[in-house]
Design a protein around this motif. Structure first.
Motif, PDB file in Angstrom:
ATOM      1  N   MET A 119      -7.148 -13.591 -27.948  1.00  0.00           N
ATOM      2  CA  MET A 119      -6.986 -12.202 -27.533  1.00  0.00           C
ATOM      3  C   MET A 119      -8.366 -11.625 -27.245  1.00  0.00           C
ATOM      4  SD  MET A 119      -3.930 -10.803 -30.019  1.00  0.00           S
ATOM      5  CE  MET A 119      -3.628  -9.400 -28.932  1.00  0.00           C
ATOM      6  N   VAL A 120      -8.554 -11.105 -26.038  1.00  0.00           N
ATOM      7  CA  VAL A 120      -9.865 -10.643 -25.605  1.00  0.00           C
ATOM      8  C   VAL A 120      -9.734  -9.304 -24.896  1.00  0.00           C
ATOM      9  CG1 VAL A 120     -10.755 -12.998 -25.384  1.00  0.00           C
ATOM     10  CG2 VAL A 120      -9.684 -11.903 -23.405  1.00  0.00           C
ATOM     11  N   LEU A 132      -1.452  -1.392 -28.663  1.00  0.00           N
ATOM     12  CA  LEU A 132      -0.912  -2.612 -28.074  1.00  0.00           C
ATOM     13  C   LEU A 132      -1.115  -3.796 -29.007  1.00  0.00           C
ATOM     14  CD1 LEU A 132      -1.945  -2.484 -24.281  1.00  0.00           C
ATOM     15  CD2 LEU A 132       0.360  -2.295 -25.234  1.00  0.00           C
ATOM     16  N   ILE A 133      -2.315  -3.910 -29.556  1.00  0.00           N
ATOM     17  CA  ILE A 133      -2.617  -5.024 -30.452  1.00  0.00           C
ATOM     18  C   ILE A 133      -1.760  -4.957 -31.709  1.00  0.00           C
ATOM     19  CG2 ILE A 133      -4.393  -6.015 -31.947  1.00  0.00           C
ATOM     20  CD1 ILE A 133      -6.451  -5.243 -29.823  1.00  0.00           C
ATOM     21  N   LEU A 153     -15.078 -11.732 -32.447  1.00  0.00           N
ATOM     22  CA  LEU A 153     -15.685 -10.911 -33.501  1.00  0.00           C
ATOM     23  C   LEU A 153     -16.513  -9.746 -32.948  1.00  0.00           C
ATOM     24  CD1 LEU A 153     -15.504 -11.277 -36.692  1.00  0.00           C
ATOM     25  CD2 LEU A 153     -17.907 -11.909 -36.586  1.00  0.00           C
ATOM     26  N   ALA A 154     -16.397  -9.448 -31.664  1.00  0.00           N
ATOM     27  CA  ALA A 154     -17.163  -8.353 -31.064  1.00  0.00           C
ATOM     28  C   ALA A 154     -16.481  -7.021 -31.343  1.00  0.00           C
ATOM     29  CB  ALA A 154     -17.303  -8.582 -29.558  1.00  0.00           C
ATOM     30  N   MET A 160     -10.326  -5.766 -33.488  1.00  0.00           N
ATOM     31  CA  MET A 160      -8.969  -5.271 -33.737  1.00  0.00           C
ATOM     32  C   MET A 160      -7.986  -6.433 -33.850  1.00  0.00           C
ATOM     33  SD  MET A 160      -8.455  -1.991 -34.083  1.00  0.00           S
ATOM     34  CE  MET A 160      -6.689  -2.033 -33.719  1.00  0.00           C
ATOM     35  N   ALA A 161      -8.141  -7.434 -32.972  1.00  0.00           N
ATOM     36  CA  ALA A 161      -7.252  -8.602 -33.003  1.00  0.00           C
ATOM     37  C   ALA A 161      -7.408  -9.357 -34.319  1.00  0.00           C
ATOM     38  CB  ALA A 161      -7.541  -9.512 -31.822  1.00  0.00           C
ATOM     39  N   HIS A 162      -8.657  -9.553 -34.757  1.00  0.00           N
ATOM     40  CA  HIS A 162      -8.893 -10.251 -36.026  1.00  0.00           C
ATOM     41  C   HIS A 162      -8.276  -9.487 -37.195  1.00  0.00           C
ATOM     42  CE1 HIS A 162     -11.465 -13.248 -34.280  1.00  0.00           C
ATOM     43  NE2 HIS A 162     -12.412 -12.400 -33.934  1.00  0.00           N
ATOM     44  N   ARG A 163      -8.531  -8.185 -37.239  1.00  0.00           N
ATOM     45  CA  ARG A 163      -8.062  -7.388 -38.382  1.00  0.00           C
ATOM     46  C   ARG A 163      -6.547  -7.275 -38.409  1.00  0.00           C
ATOM     47  NH1 ARG A 163     -12.966  -2.948 -37.798  1.00  0.00           N
ATOM     48  NH2 ARG A 163     -14.493  -4.133 -39.045  1.00  0.00           N
TER      49      ARG A 163
END
Length: 374
Positions: A119-120, A132-133, A153-154, A160-163
């Motif tokens: 996811m980017v 959306l995420i 991780l940016a 947001m995707a990681h969290r």
């Protein structure tokens, strides 16, 4: 095995990040150790070996010193070095013509899970992108409980995707543009620590490598290459997310994008990519699951029970449902517009919107706008 890792580290330094050349050489000769053993007669072993490469392969002194330092550091810090010969190396990456010869990994997730997505998107994520995420990952978890989520991780979409992955119980991998001796951006260090316990951090860069601009472009090919599909959530007309999608396309991987409002800078890249057939349009997790053919019989039954057009807010009054249905179609509407489209008077509408805010369904924004949260 350690000997092969050592010489692979050194070989990566020697080829100076010429990924395709390094990979072709490695596969022709069979191992980094064999390349070292033939350093003085590599031209006899490899056809069409360039004079420049023949000369570069003669001097291994500095790369071996650097590799020795790195071997010591990773052993002290619990880092794994994965070469192409390692069973735990991401198999999807080996299909790519510019796969890294060695990856440095800290974590516990299986990098060869059955289902992996990247996811980017933009570093300037809007409320729309964040919502959306949240909705996509939580819905995906219901239907596909075993998915590894990868990002960079940016700031913005990545973090947001990681969290959200962690919150929903997914393992998640952060692909870094620097060595594992640092975390960039620094403010994401707590999330990165959580990911090491439930996912991991991955990089091709040795320690003492800074997060320089070219390194972000280099790491994008890993983000794209280790996944079955790349999803672009939000993007300006130009950006790293679009580069990752382009790379994923070149690898014949799935590329998907969420559409956004016309004229919104953070939706321009997604809309253009969809328009130019560079990505398939998705609006929800079910769109993605169906496109990837990831649904099995049990998940299909669950989707049928819930309904693809399921009622997300069963506890709402009919008038509140009417407002929600409208905002699902066109989010971020002003009070006057909501009144016209629903036929509800402004006085009654104001009370209904207040109740929806109290229930955590909508949020009021500047300029009298209302935004659907779920």
């Amino acid at each position: 095995m350690e000997e092969e890792i050592f010489y692979t580290m050194a070989l990566t330094r020697l080829t100076n990040f010429n990924y395709q050349q390094a990979l072709e050489l490695y596969r022709m000769v069979g191992s980094a150790l064999k390349i070292y053993e033939h350093r003085h007669d590599i031209g006899d072993v490899v056809d069409d070996c360039s004079p420049r490469l023949i000369e570069a392969l003669k001097d291994w002194d500095e790369p071996m010193r650097r590799a020795e330092h790195e071997m010591t550091w990773i052993q002290e810090h619990g880092i794994r070095a994965l070469t192409l010969a390692d069973d735990d190396y991401p198999r999807r990456l080996t299909e790519c013509p510019d796969a890294p010869l060695v990856l440095y990994y800290k974590g516990c997730a299986d990098l060869n899970q059955m289902r992996i997505i990247s996811m980017v998107g933009t570093r300037q994520a809007t409320i729309y992108g964040q919502d959306l995420i949240r909705r996509f990952v939580s819905d995906l978890r219901r239907y596909c409980p075993q998915v590894l989520i990868v990002s960079g991780l940016a700031y913005g979409i990545d973090i947001m995707a990681h969290r959200q992955a962690l919150e929903c119980g997914y393992e998640t991998i952060g692909v870094l543009a620097h060595g594992l001796d640092q975390i960039y951006p620094y403010r994401h260090r707590e999330t990165a620590a959580q990911m090491c316990d439930y996912g991991g951090l991955l990089t091709e860069f040795m320690t003492q490598t800074n997060a320089d601009k070219p390194n972000f472009v280099r790491r994008n090919r890993i983000v794209a290459g280790m996944a079955d599909a790349t999803i672009l959530v939000e993007s300006a007309a130009k950006g790293g997310g679009l580069i990752t999608c382009e790379i994923a396309q070149s690898y014949n991987r799935g590329v998907f994008a969420f559409p956004g409002n016309i004229g919104q800078p953070c939706s321009e890249g997604c809309n253009n990519l969809i328009r130019d057939n560079g990505a398939s349009l998705i609006t929800c997790a079910n769109d993605f699951i169906m496109a990837m053919d990831w649904q099995d019989e049990a998940h299909c039954r669950q989707a049928t029970v819930d309904g693809i057009e399921r009622n997300l807010f069963p506890d709402l009054s009919p008038e509140e449902q009417q407002i929600v249905f409208l905002l699902q179609k066109i989010n971020d509407l002003q009070l006057n517009t909501l009144s016209v489209k629903t036929g509800i008077s402004i006085g009654q509408l104001t009370g209904l919107l207040f109740q929806l805010e109290m229930k955590g369904v909508v949020r009021s924004l500047a300029g009298g706008m209302y935004h659907l949260l779920k």
